[in-house]
Design a protein around this motif. Sequence first.
Motif, mmCIF file in Angstrom:
data_model
loop_
_atom_site.group_PDB
_atom_site.id
_atom_site.type_symbol
_atom_site.label_atom_id
_atom_site.label_comp_id
_atom_site.label_asym_id
_atom_site.label_seq_id
_atom_site.Cartn_x
_atom_site.Cartn_y
_atom_site.Cartn_z
ATOM 1 N N GLU A 56 26.863 -15.960 -28.191
ATOM 2 C CA GLU A 56 25.783 -15.465 -28.085
ATOM 3 C C GLU A 56 24.564 -16.271 -27.430
ATOM 4 O OE1 GLU A 56 22.579 -12.743 -30.433
ATOM 5 O OE2 GLU A 56 23.877 -13.821 -31.460
ATOM 6 N N ARG A 57 24.677 -17.543 -27.723
ATOM 7 C CA ARG A 57 23.895 -18.699 -27.321
ATOM 8 C C ARG A 57 24.285 -18.950 -26.015
ATOM 9 N NH1 ARG A 57 24.562 -21.853 -31.958
ATOM 10 N NH2 ARG A 57 25.876 -23.067 -31.044
ATOM 11 N N SER A 58 25.517 -18.723 -25.353
ATOM 12 C CA SER A 58 26.010 -18.829 -24.023
ATOM 13 C C SER A 58 25.937 -17.808 -23.353
ATOM 14 C CB SER A 58 27.501 -19.332 -24.081
ATOM 15 O OG SER A 58 27.654 -20.609 -24.836
ATOM 16 N N GLY A 59 25.572 -16.594 -23.890
ATOM 17 C CA GLY A 59 25.249 -15.446 -23.043
ATOM 18 C C GLY A 59 26.488 -14.516 -22.816
ATOM 19 N N LEU A 60 27.435 -14.857 -23.397
ATOM 20 C CA LEU A 60 28.918 -14.129 -23.412
ATOM 21 C C LEU A 60 28.767 -12.766 -24.010
ATOM 22 C CD1 LEU A 60 31.377 -16.938 -23.725
ATOM 23 C CD2 LEU A 60 30.332 -16.200 -21.551
ATOM 24 N N VAL A 61 28.069 -12.617 -25.265
ATOM 25 C CA VAL A 61 27.895 -11.405 -26.172
ATOM 26 C C VAL A 61 26.363 -11.302 -26.448
ATOM 27 C CG1 VAL A 61 30.522 -11.910 -27.210
ATOM 28 C CG2 VAL A 61 28.432 -12.751 -28.319
ATOM 29 N N ALA A 62 26.093 -10.329 -26.756
ATOM 30 C CA ALA A 62 24.829 -9.927 -27.228
ATOM 31 C C ALA A 62 24.964 -9.092 -28.488
ATOM 32 C CB ALA A 62 23.978 -9.308 -26.119
ATOM 33 N N VAL A 63 24.095 -8.922 -29.498
ATOM 34 C CA VAL A 63 23.733 -7.947 -30.374
ATOM 35 C C VAL A 63 23.570 -6.634 -29.720
ATOM 36 C CG1 VAL A 63 22.566 -7.171 -32.493
ATOM 37 C CG2 VAL A 63 23.084 -9.708 -32.042
ATOM 38 N N ASP A 64 24.293 -5.802 -29.975
ATOM 39 C CA ASP A 64 24.142 -4.185 -29.479
ATOM 40 C C ASP A 64 23.159 -3.429 -30.230
ATOM 41 O OD1 ASP A 64 25.040 -2.164 -27.415
ATOM 42 O OD2 ASP A 64 25.500 -1.159 -29.219
ATOM 43 N N ARG A 65 23.166 -3.780 -31.683
ATOM 44 C CA ARG A 65 22.393 -3.083 -32.479
ATOM 45 C C ARG A 65 22.687 -3.266 -34.020
ATOM 46 N NH1 ARG A 65 26.646 0.393 -31.755
ATOM 47 N NH2 ARG A 65 27.553 1.519 -33.715
ATOM 48 N N GLU A 66 21.787 -3.220 -34.933
ATOM 49 C CA GLU A 66 21.883 -3.599 -36.417
ATOM 50 C C GLU A 66 21.917 -2.213 -37.005
ATOM 51 O OE1 GLU A 66 20.151 -7.175 -37.726
ATOM 52 O OE2 GLU A 66 19.607 -7.854 -35.584
ATOM 53 N N GLU A 67 22.329 -2.221 -38.185
ATOM 54 C CA GLU A 67 22.274 -1.232 -39.036
ATOM 55 C C GLU A 67 22.495 -1.648 -40.569
ATOM 56 O OE1 GLU A 67 25.359 1.729 -38.336
ATOM 57 O OE2 GLU A 67 26.751 0.462 -38.549
ATOM 58 N N VAL A 68 22.006 -1.142 -41.551
ATOM 59 C CA VAL A 68 22.240 -1.390 -43.172
ATOM 60 C C VAL A 68 23.326 -0.402 -43.436
ATOM 61 C CG1 VAL A 68 21.103 -1.671 -45.013
ATOM 62 C CG2 VAL A 68 19.959 -2.343 -43.175
ATOM 63 N N VAL A 69 24.433 -0.898 -44.063
ATOM 64 C CA VAL A 69 25.407 -0.173 -44.897
ATOM 65 C C VAL A 69 25.724 -0.769 -46.140
ATOM 66 C CG1 VAL A 69 27.830 0.424 -44.647
ATOM 67 C CG2 VAL A 69 26.639 -0.015 -42.430
ATOM 68 N N ASP A 70 25.431 -0.086 -47.089
ATOM 69 C CA ASP A 70 25.598 -0.417 -48.276
ATOM 70 C C ASP A 70 24.786 -1.611 -48.989
ATOM 71 O OD1 ASP A 70 27.454 1.718 -49.080
ATOM 72 O OD2 ASP A 70 29.201 0.216 -48.462
ATOM 73 N N GLY A 71 23.551 -1.379 -48.296
ATOM 74 C CA GLY A 71 22.543 -2.392 -48.486
ATOM 75 C C GLY A 71 22.574 -3.748 -47.826
ATOM 76 N N ARG A 72 23.691 -3.920 -46.922
ATOM 77 C CA ARG A 72 23.770 -5.199 -46.203
ATOM 78 C C ARG A 72 23.731 -4.849 -44.580
ATOM 79 N NH1 ARG A 72 29.502 -7.334 -48.272
ATOM 80 N NH2 ARG A 72 28.910 -9.058 -46.982
#
Length: 113
Positions: A56-72
Motif C-alpha cells: 500500500e505504501r508503494s502504491g501497488l494496492v489500495a484500500v477499496d472499502r472498509e466495513e464492520v463485520v461482527d463488530g470487527r
Amino acid sequence: MEKRQPTPTEPQYFILAALLDGPLHGYGIIKATERATDGRLRLAVGTLYGALERMERSGLVAVDREEVVDGRPRRHYRLTQDGTGTLEREALRMQQAAAVVTGRLGTLKTARA
C-alpha cells in the motif's frame, strides 16, 4: 518517468495475483493464494498484513472499502495500476527465465537420447 518497483517476493506476487479478479479482504486473499498454489503457499496473517502495508505504501494496492463485520473492521484491498504493471512485469520475467531453463533441459534430454 515511470517509478520502478522492486521485484515482488513470492507472497507479494500471489497477493497481487489474488486481487486480479477484484477487491478482497484479508481472509479472501489468504484463501485465493492457497488455491492458486495448490496449498503450497499458506500466508500467515502477520505476513499478509505486513505485505499489504508495504504494498500500500508503494502504491501497488489500495484500500477499496472498509466495513464492520461482527463488530470487527474488515478492509477490502484492490490492485492499483502500478500493482497491475508490477505483476505483469514479474510474470513476464518469470516466463522468460523459465523458458531459458526449459529450453536448455529440452536440449539436454535430446542430447542424452
